[in-house]
Scaffold this active site. Structure first.
Site, PDB file in Angstrom:
ATOM      1  CG  ASP A 299      -0.120  44.694 -17.762  1.00  0.00           C
ATOM      2  OD1 ASP A 299       0.106  43.918 -18.690  1.00  0.00           O
ATOM      3  OD2 ASP A 299      -1.248  44.864 -17.250  1.00  0.00           O
TER       4      ASP A 299
ATOM      5  CG  ASP B  85      -4.413  46.771 -20.268  1.00  0.00           C
ATOM      6  OD1 ASP B  85      -3.955  46.542 -21.393  1.00  0.00           O
ATOM      7  OD2 ASP B  85      -4.700  45.873 -19.458  1.00  0.00           O
ATOM      8  CD  GLU B  86       0.062  44.808 -22.553  1.00  0.00           C
ATOM      9  OE1 GLU B  86       1.081  44.360 -23.086  1.00  0.00           O
ATOM     10  OE2 GLU B  86      -0.722  44.105 -21.907  1.00  0.00           O
TER      11      GLU B  86
END
Length: 410
Positions: free
Chosen positions: A11, A126-127
């Site tokens: 993350d 974003d992860e």
DNA sequence: TCTGGGGTCCTAGGACCC
DNA sequence: TCTGGGGTCCTAGGACCC
């Protein structure tokens, strides 16, 4: 016995805000909030410095997309209305969202991970989840550290991401996705947490139930009302009792999750199921008084959706609309066509038919258009006559006249 | 000081067919 | 005249996630 799986969840730390700080290093350490729609672009002054907008004078309906850790210290967090954030931290710098830039950094960090561990499941901008099972050395011990192999690989991934982007991330490495997701948050930002089944009682059970991905506001509140606050308390519940309160499938899942059990694979490829465009108006609009404006917005959403579908090579067989009223009640209507389409006129017409089925006596705050049941049309033979419609601002003129936005209800 | 935009998955009822 | 199941598709809403 099969070797233990090693699944990582990575993350990026305060991703959008951190990308902005690379651009504006003078803001490092300050409370910064990303969000809002209208232009609050930084100004470059004659002396070369920049002037930034602050939250103080913000008016509008935007929400916080991301906040720096300094802003979070003032109680500002994602999803919060910008007006509320302004009340908590009026001096925070407000920056507009720049998705193109974030997508660029997203590609960079994912490529950096893939150099070391290529089995990646995308979970948004974003992860990611990473299956470390086949990475050389993952099952090795290093000295007295039975997890030394995974630790070294996770560290190498973090270094590579930092090197490629200048950004930090947090990683959890565990036997499954559920635990990895929780673990990546345990030492955020810039953290690395490794957990095995042996750690479940000590590390998982003290946490609040809401930390489990899949227990949201509703289930969390219901558990709370039943006197269950921690994952450990949830783990102690009898499966039958959970099934009685939450239904068989969800009850079963709650029990497994609380014991850290999850067999889901890392999925490296998936096809989209739907695409949509929606917008919240700056002020609530009424079907009669604001008919012209609503019709214009409706048409533009259909155009954008058609353009998205065509650009990405999909067609949808179900066309739907979404409306949100001034009291925040949301309704949807959809219509399944005889054949999939990516054509603007067909989408707009179907959406118009959906609209006729809604009582429009209340004012609206949001309008959306959606295409579902997506297919990739057979190459060379588009499902509908391929009008290059996305680029036609007045393509609506060629669509059949529809009695849009007239109150239809009782 | 009311709450963005883009998604996924699940449930449940009714239609329709065998 | 009443009584079936099972399966699939469609639609609407809702929970949840990033």
């Amino acid at each position: 016995m099969a070797a233990r799986r090693w699944i990582a969840h990575l993350d990026m730390d305060a991703f959008y805000a951190s990308v902005e700080l690379l651009r504006y290093p003078e803001l490092v350490g300050q409370p910064v909030v990303i969000g809002g729609g209208r232009r609050h672009q930084p100004e470059r002054l004659a002396d070369g410095t920049r002037r930034f907008a602050t939250l103080r004078h913000y008016t509008g309906r935007g929400v916080v997309t991301t906040a720096t850790y300094a802003a979070r210290d003032h109680g500002v967090h994602s999803g919060m209305g910008l007006m509320k954030a302004a009340a908590r931290c009026p001096d925070a710098v407000l920056l507009p969202v720049d998705f193109d830039e974030y997508r660029r950094y997203s590609r960079l960090f994912k490529a950096a991970v893939a150099e070391i561990a290529p089995v990646i499941e995308d979970r948004g901008i974003d992860e990611i989840y990473i299956d470390l099972g086949d990475v050389p050395g993952v099952h090795d011990a290093v000295g007295h550290d039975a997890c030394g192999g995974v630790r070294a690989i996770a560290q190498e991934i973090r270094n590579n991401v930092k090197c490629a982007t200048g950004l930090s991330c947090s990683i959890g490495v565990t036997p499954n996705k559920l635990l990895a997701k929780i673990a990546s948050e345990l030492d955020k930002p810039d953290g690395l947490t490794i957990l095995t089944e042996a750690d479940i009682a000590q590390r998982l059970w003290p946490l609040p139930v809401r930390r489990i991905n899949g227990i949201g506001p509703k289930a969390g509140a219901k558990l709370q009302a039943l006197g269950i606050a921690t994952i450990g308390e949830l783990a102690a519940c009898a499966p039958d009792w959970l099934a009685a309160h939450f239904g068989r499938a969800y009850g079963r899942w709650l029990h497994d999750a609380a014991h850290g059990r999850d067999e889901r694979p890392v999925v490296t490829h998936s096809e989209p199921v739907s695409m949509s465009r929606e917008t919240t108006f700056e002020r609530d609009l009424h079907a009669v008084r604001d008919r012209a404006e609503l019709t214009r917005i409706f048409t533009r959403l259909a155009e954008q959706l058609a353009a998205d579908l065509q650009r990405k090579g999909y067609a949808g067989r179900t066309i739907g609309i979404k409306l949100r009223f001034d009291d925040f009640r949301t309704v949807t209507r959809d219509l399944t066509l005889a054949a999939p389409t990516a054509d603007f006129a067909a989408i707009r017409q179907a959406a118009g038919l959906c609209l006729k089925r809604v009582d429009l006596s209340r004012r609206l705050r949001l309008l959306g258009v959606r295409a579902g049941s997506l297919v990739r049309p057979a190459s060379g033979s588009p499902a509908a006559p391929a009008m290059p419609s996305g680029a036609h601002p007045d393509a609506a003129a060629s669509a059949p006249e529809l009695p849009l936005f007239e109150p239809a209800g009782p």
